[in-house]
Design a protein around this motif. Structure first.
Motif, PDB file in Angstrom:
ATOM      1  N   VAL A  54      44.820  35.892  45.688  1.00  0.00           N
ATOM      2  CA  VAL A  54      44.561  34.673  44.903  1.00  0.00           C
ATOM      3  C   VAL A  54      44.517  34.977  43.401  1.00  0.00           C
ATOM      4  CG1 VAL A  54      43.388  33.424  46.749  1.00  0.00           C
ATOM      5  CG2 VAL A  54      42.066  34.949  45.260  1.00  0.00           C
ATOM      6  N   TYR A  55      45.142  36.076  42.985  1.00  0.00           N
ATOM      7  CA  TYR A  55      45.338  36.374  41.560  1.00  0.00           C
ATOM      8  C   TYR A  55      44.041  36.672  40.803  1.00  0.00           C
ATOM      9  CZ  TYR A  55      49.679  33.684  42.456  1.00  0.00           C
ATOM     10  OH  TYR A  55      50.851  33.204  42.963  1.00  0.00           O
ATOM     11  N   CYS A  56      42.995  37.092  41.455  1.00  0.00           N
ATOM     12  CA  CYS A  56      41.735  37.275  40.719  1.00  0.00           C
ATOM     13  C   CYS A  56      41.707  38.582  39.933  1.00  0.00           C
ATOM     14  CB  CYS A  56      40.541  37.191  41.665  1.00  0.00           C
ATOM     15  SG  CYS A  56      40.250  38.677  42.659  1.00  0.00           S
ATOM     16  N   PHE A  57      42.499  39.567  40.334  1.00  0.00           N
ATOM     17  CA  PHE A  57      42.636  40.847  39.629  1.00  0.00           C
ATOM     18  C   PHE A  57      41.349  41.674  39.616  1.00  0.00           C
ATOM     19  CE2 PHE A  57      46.643  39.232  38.461  1.00  0.00           C
ATOM     20  CZ  PHE A  57      47.405  40.258  37.931  1.00  0.00           C
ATOM     21  N   ALA A  58      40.401  41.350  40.488  1.00  0.00           N
ATOM     22  CA  ALA A  58      39.183  42.160  40.562  1.00  0.00           C
ATOM     23  C   ALA A  58      39.520  43.585  40.982  1.00  0.00           C
ATOM     24  CB  ALA A  58      38.199  41.534  41.549  1.00  0.00           C
ATOM     25  N   CYS A  59      40.459  43.734  41.906  1.00  0.00           N
ATOM     26  CA  CYS A  59      40.838  45.065  42.385  1.00  0.00           C
ATOM     27  C   CYS A  59      41.513  45.876  41.282  1.00  0.00           C
ATOM     28  CB  CYS A  59      41.751  44.952  43.599  1.00  0.00           C
ATOM     29  SG  CYS A  59      43.274  44.013  43.302  1.00  0.00           S
ATOM     30  N   ALA A  60      42.341  45.215  40.469  1.00  0.00           N
ATOM     31  CA  ALA A  60      43.036  45.917  39.385  1.00  0.00           C
ATOM     32  C   ALA A  60      42.039  46.418  38.349  1.00  0.00           C
ATOM     33  CB  ALA A  60      44.064  44.995  38.739  1.00  0.00           C
ATOM     34  N   ASN A  61      41.056  45.582  38.011  1.00  0.00           N
ATOM     35  CA  ASN A  61      40.018  46.016  37.075  1.00  0.00           C
ATOM     36  C   ASN A  61      39.292  47.244  37.597  1.00  0.00           C
ATOM     37  OD1 ASN A  61      40.364  44.247  35.010  1.00  0.00           O
ATOM     38  ND2 ASN A  61      38.685  42.886  35.549  1.00  0.00           N
ATOM     39  N   LEU A  62      38.949  47.212  38.870  1.00  0.00           N
ATOM     40  CA  LEU A  62      38.213  48.319  39.474  1.00  0.00           C
ATOM     41  C   LEU A  62      39.056  49.590  39.502  1.00  0.00           C
ATOM     42  CD1 LEU A  62      35.705  49.306  41.127  1.00  0.00           C
ATOM     43  CD2 LEU A  62      36.998  48.660  43.165  1.00  0.00           C
ATOM     44  N   CYS A  63      40.299  49.467  39.963  1.00  0.00           N
ATOM     45  CA  CYS A  63      41.149  50.642  40.149  1.00  0.00           C
ATOM     46  C   CYS A  63      41.506  51.300  38.817  1.00  0.00           C
ATOM     47  CB  CYS A  63      42.421  50.246  40.896  1.00  0.00           C
ATOM     48  SG  CYS A  63      43.402  51.659  41.457  1.00  0.00           S
ATOM     49  N   VAL A  64      41.777  50.488  37.796  1.00  0.00           N
ATOM     50  CA  VAL A  64      42.179  51.035  36.499  1.00  0.00           C
ATOM     51  C   VAL A  64      40.974  51.539  35.711  1.00  0.00           C
ATOM     52  CG1 VAL A  64      43.200  50.482  34.265  1.00  0.00           C
ATOM     53  CG2 VAL A  64      44.265  49.649  36.360  1.00  0.00           C
ATOM     54  N   ASN A  65      39.947  50.697  35.603  1.00  0.00           N
ATOM     55  CA  ASN A  65      38.853  50.987  34.676  1.00  0.00           C
ATOM     56  C   ASN A  65      37.726  51.815  35.276  1.00  0.00           C
ATOM     57  OD1 ASN A  65      40.041  49.470  32.555  1.00  0.00           O
ATOM     58  ND2 ASN A  65      39.365  47.592  33.547  1.00  0.00           N
ATOM     59  N   MET A  66      37.474  51.683  36.569  1.00  0.00           N
ATOM     60  CA  MET A  66      36.369  52.415  37.186  1.00  0.00           C
ATOM     61  C   MET A  66      36.866  53.667  37.913  1.00  0.00           C
ATOM     62  SD  MET A  66      33.983  50.520  36.084  1.00  0.00           S
ATOM     63  CE  MET A  66      32.576  51.230  36.904  1.00  0.00           C
ATOM     64  N   ALA A  67      37.802  53.465  38.830  1.00  0.00           N
ATOM     65  CA  ALA A  67      38.303  54.606  39.600  1.00  0.00           C
ATOM     66  C   ALA A  67      39.273  55.459  38.793  1.00  0.00           C
ATOM     67  CB  ALA A  67      38.970  54.112  40.880  1.00  0.00           C
ATOM     68  N   GLY A  68      40.064  54.816  37.928  1.00  0.00           N
ATOM     69  CA  GLY A  68      40.978  55.559  37.067  1.00  0.00           C
ATOM     70  C   GLY A  68      42.272  55.998  37.723  1.00  0.00           C
ATOM     71  N   LYS A  70      44.838  53.740  38.843  1.00  0.00           N
ATOM     72  CA  LYS A  70      45.927  52.829  38.472  1.00  0.00           C
ATOM     73  C   LYS A  70      46.889  52.567  39.630  1.00  0.00           C
ATOM     74  CE  LYS A  70      45.737  54.209  33.618  1.00  0.00           C
ATOM     75  NZ  LYS A  70      46.479  54.679  32.434  1.00  0.00           N
ATOM     76  N   ALA A  71      46.347  52.592  40.856  1.00  0.00           N
ATOM     77  CA  ALA A  71      47.180  52.261  42.010  1.00  0.00           C
ATOM     78  C   ALA A  71      47.396  50.757  42.107  1.00  0.00           C
ATOM     79  CB  ALA A  71      46.526  52.780  43.293  1.00  0.00           C
TER      80      ALA A  71
END
Length: 255
Positions: A54-68, A70-71
């Motif tokens: 649903v385009y919320c991008f919560a996963c992208a924020n987490l993967c890029v900024n927290m986990a690092g 960028k998957a």
């Protein structure tokens, strides 16, 4: 929810081979952050059902900024995002009477990342000042041009991305995208104009100006009142307000 990603209207890009699977300390949070349950993290990596995204991008924020890792990310949405922000701004302006909206840009401490991040960074240029206009597009364009015309600061992303020279398009080099898409969108939809002329306002620091614009300064009111009855009169201020025996009108010993 990442409003930037949502406004751009496209789904995250998945590069499953970059995901370490359950070896990532954030894997459970990654699964849980999706409101639709579209993410499954296995020992082998990442599985995402983009049909239910649903385009919320919560996963992208987490993967890029927290986990690092960028998957899960999408940085190529910025041009589309800029134009849609301009459309949203136009919609807001259509609810206002003409001439009733005024725009102030405090172009100071200009960091390379936007305010949706939970941190700041070293400014990429020195402070430019405060810019004001009735035209939101013109004032933004003026800020961008002034930023680009200024030399970049050492130990900032301007140095890291080769944007130190005066005239370098600072954020374009840092972000790898044309950050003026928002300007183009605002011109195209009629929100404003990219043409402008800067008129510098000279700051008058004289006492006369202060008296004109700040006639009711609290200190001025208190001065007259304190001249008649100061709240510390009769107290030894060196003793934290406790009355001192034999002292009726204490004064500073050097005055």
């Amino acid at each position: 929810m990442n409003l930037h990603g949502a406004l751009a209207g496209d789904k995250p890009v998945i590069d499953a081979k970059l995901c370490p699977g359950r070896r990532c300390e954030w894997w459970q949070v990654c699964e849980d952050c999706c409101p639709e349950g579209s993410i499954q993290v296995t020992d082998q990596g990442l599985e995402v059902d983009l049909e239910s995204c649903v385009y919320c991008f919560a996963c992208a924020n987490l993967c890029v900024n927290m986990a690092g890792f960028k998957a899960i990310q999408r940085f190529d949405h910025l041009p589309t995002l800029g134009r849609r922000i301009a459309d949203s701004a136009l919609a807001a302006m259509m609810t206002k009477e003409e001439g009733k909206a005024f725009f102030l840009n405090f172009a100071m401490d200009i960091s390379p990342s936007c305010d949706c991040y939970g941190w700041t960074d070293t400014p990429i240029v020195n402070g430019l000042g405060i810019l004001a206009s009735y035209d939101p597009v013109a004032v933004d364009k003026a800020c961008i041009d002034m930023m680009n015309a200024a030399p970049g600061l050492l130990n900032s992303e301007a140095e890291e991305f080769g944007a130190l020279e005066a005239g370098a398009k600072k954020l374009n080099l840092i972000k790898g995208k044309d950050i003026e898409a928002q300007i183009y969108g605002g011109v195209a939809n009629g929100l404003g104009s990219a043409d402008y002329a800067i008129e510098e306002v000279v700051l008058d620091r004289s006492q006369a100006a202060i008296n004109t614009f700040y006639p009711e300064v609290r200190a001025r009111k208190l001065k007259g009142m304190y001249a008649k009855k100061h709240p510390l009169k009769g107290l030894d201020t060196a003793s934290f307000g406790r009355p001192t025996e034999g002292v009726t009108d204490p004064r500073h010993p050097k005055k």
